[in-house]
Motif scaffolding. Structure first.
Motif, mmCIF file in Angstrom:
data_model
loop_
_atom_site.group_PDB
_atom_site.id
_atom_site.type_symbol
_atom_site.label_atom_id
_atom_site.label_comp_id
_atom_site.label_asym_id
_atom_site.label_seq_id
_atom_site.Cartn_x
_atom_site.Cartn_y
_atom_site.Cartn_z
ATOM 1 N N HIS A 1 0.866 75.561 23.480
ATOM 2 C CA HIS A 1 -0.720 75.300 23.723
ATOM 3 C C HIS A 1 -0.584 74.000 24.995
ATOM 4 N N VAL A 2 -1.924 73.797 25.470
ATOM 5 C CA VAL A 2 -2.025 72.733 26.184
ATOM 6 C C VAL A 2 -3.059 71.867 25.574
ATOM 7 N N HIS A 3 -2.852 70.591 25.368
ATOM 8 C CA HIS A 3 -3.753 69.486 25.110
ATOM 9 C C HIS A 3 -4.383 69.186 26.334
ATOM 10 N N TRP A 4 -5.529 69.238 26.520
ATOM 11 C CA TRP A 4 -6.331 68.791 27.761
ATOM 12 C C TRP A 4 -7.364 67.986 27.465
ATOM 13 N N GLU A 5 -7.369 66.995 28.402
ATOM 14 C CA GLU A 5 -8.632 65.938 28.151
ATOM 15 C C GLU A 5 -9.381 65.689 29.358
ATOM 16 N N TYR A 6 -10.625 65.621 29.514
ATOM 17 C CA TYR A 6 -11.373 65.305 30.510
ATOM 18 C C TYR A 6 -11.955 63.738 30.543
ATOM 19 N N HIS A 7 -11.417 62.780 31.310
ATOM 20 C CA HIS A 7 -11.782 61.329 31.293
ATOM 21 C C HIS A 7 -12.806 61.321 32.680
ATOM 22 N N PRO A 8 -14.134 61.555 32.422
ATOM 23 C CA PRO A 8 -14.929 61.461 33.741
ATOM 24 C C PRO A 8 -14.816 60.079 34.455
ATOM 25 N N ASN A 9 -14.617 59.097 33.672
ATOM 26 C CA ASN A 9 -14.625 57.487 34.192
ATOM 27 C C ASN A 9 -13.312 57.149 34.524
ATOM 28 N N ALA B 1 -17.976 75.653 35.162
ATOM 29 C CA ALA B 1 -17.182 76.099 36.221
ATOM 30 C C ALA B 1 -17.213 77.694 35.991
ATOM 31 N N CYS B 2 -17.198 78.193 34.562
ATOM 32 C CA CYS B 2 -16.778 79.640 34.242
ATOM 33 C C CYS B 2 -18.079 80.391 34.847
ATOM 34 N N VAL B 3 -19.572 79.938 34.643
ATOM 35 C CA VAL B 3 -20.744 80.798 35.094
ATOM 36 C C VAL B 3 -20.524 80.979 36.387
ATOM 37 N N GLY B 4 -19.945 80.257 37.193
ATOM 38 C CA GLY B 4 -20.096 80.725 38.727
ATOM 39 C C GLY B 4 -18.956 81.681 38.982
ATOM 40 N N ASN B 5 -17.813 81.596 38.150
ATOM 41 C CA ASN B 5 -16.481 82.622 38.512
ATOM 42 C C ASN B 5 -16.714 83.990 37.448
ATOM 43 N N ALA B 6 -17.698 84.138 36.752
ATOM 44 C CA ALA B 6 -17.783 85.354 35.902
ATOM 45 C C ALA B 6 -17.705 86.405 36.861
ATOM 46 N N GLY C 1 -12.322 60.047 41.027
ATOM 47 C CA GLY C 1 -12.057 59.124 40.208
ATOM 48 C C GLY C 1 -12.070 59.492 38.643
ATOM 49 N N GLU C 2 -12.240 60.890 38.539
ATOM 50 C CA GLU C 2 -12.177 61.629 37.447
ATOM 51 C C GLU C 2 -10.814 61.658 36.929
ATOM 52 N N ALA C 3 -10.443 61.772 35.864
ATOM 53 C CA ALA C 3 -9.096 61.949 35.343
ATOM 54 C C ALA C 3 -8.922 63.068 34.197
ATOM 55 N N PHE C 4 -7.636 63.837 34.505
ATOM 56 C CA PHE C 4 -7.528 65.044 33.492
ATOM 57 C C PHE C 4 -6.078 64.869 33.106
ATOM 58 N N TYR C 5 -5.905 64.954 31.833
ATOM 59 C CA TYR C 5 -4.728 64.949 30.926
ATOM 60 C C TYR C 5 -4.233 66.235 30.381
ATOM 61 N N TYR C 6 -2.948 66.657 30.669
ATOM 62 C CA TYR C 6 -2.461 67.996 30.236
ATOM 63 C C TYR C 6 -1.100 67.416 29.451
ATOM 64 N N GLY C 7 -1.157 67.844 28.073
ATOM 65 C CA GLY C 7 0.011 67.427 27.199
ATOM 66 C C GLY C 7 0.675 68.676 26.459
ATOM 67 N N HIS C 8 2.032 68.203 26.241
ATOM 68 C CA HIS C 8 2.722 69.361 25.600
ATOM 69 C C HIS C 8 3.313 70.359 26.487
ATOM 70 N N ASP D 1 -16.138 65.402 25.630
ATOM 71 C CA ASP D 1 -16.078 66.772 25.641
ATOM 72 C C ASP D 1 -16.048 67.688 26.599
ATOM 73 N N PRO D 2 -14.975 68.631 27.096
ATOM 74 C CA PRO D 2 -14.962 69.142 28.389
ATOM 75 C C PRO D 2 -15.839 70.474 28.427
ATOM 76 N N HIS D 3 -16.314 70.635 27.400
ATOM 77 C CA HIS D 3 -16.869 72.057 27.298
ATOM 78 C C HIS D 3 -18.306 72.133 28.216
ATOM 79 N N PRO D 4 -19.169 71.328 28.747
ATOM 80 C CA PRO D 4 -20.198 71.581 29.681
ATOM 81 C C PRO D 4 -19.377 71.635 30.914
ATOM 82 N N LEU D 5 -18.362 70.857 31.408
ATOM 83 C CA LEU D 5 -17.531 70.837 32.631
ATOM 84 C C LEU D 5 -16.953 72.311 32.688
ATOM 85 N N LEU D 6 -16.518 72.843 31.708
ATOM 86 C CA LEU D 6 -15.806 74.061 31.991
ATOM 87 C C LEU D 6 -16.806 75.241 31.790
#
Length: 107
Positions: free
Chosen positions: A77-85, A101-106, A39-46, A93-98
């Motif tokens: 660039h990419v305009h990226w948005e996180y819409h959890p609902n 994700a990055c910690v486990g892949n470092a 159900g989460e949505a992600f927007y990628y623009g430009h 703010d997508p920072h906590p999500l990213l």
């Protein structure tokens, strides 16, 4: 900011929303919406080009679009948005999500 043509990937499994693809000739340019199975949505623009279209199923990690400079922008660039609902609800703010994700892949 990114080099033009850099691949953009689906962050989760889901479906490309029908309100994707078209160059809106406004600030959005060519855009794509990913509506994840949870159900989460992600927007990628430009984007330069979208590789999937409304109704297409995609898997996490699959390249769905390419970085561009469409719309009212002057740089790649990419305009990226996180819409959890969902896409009709506010972005957050997508920072906590990213960061999570990055910690486990470092390496």
């Amino acid at each position: 900011m990114a080099t033009g043509g850099t691949p953009l990937v689906a962050v989760l499994d889901g479906v490309i929303d029908p309100q994707s693809d078209a160059d809106q000739s406004d600030t959005s340019g060519i855009r794509i919406w990913l509506v994840a199975d949870n159900g989460e949505a992600f927007y990628y623009g430009h984007n330069r080009e979208n590789l999937f279209h409304g109704g297409d199923r995609v898997k996490a990690g699959q390249v769905i679009s390419l970085v561009g400079d469409t719309g009212s922008t002057g740089a790649f660039h990419v305009h990226w948005e996180y819409h959890p609902n969902g896409k009709n609800q506010p972005a957050v703010d997508p920072h906590p999500l990213l960061a999570g994700a990055c910690v486990g892949n470092a390496k």
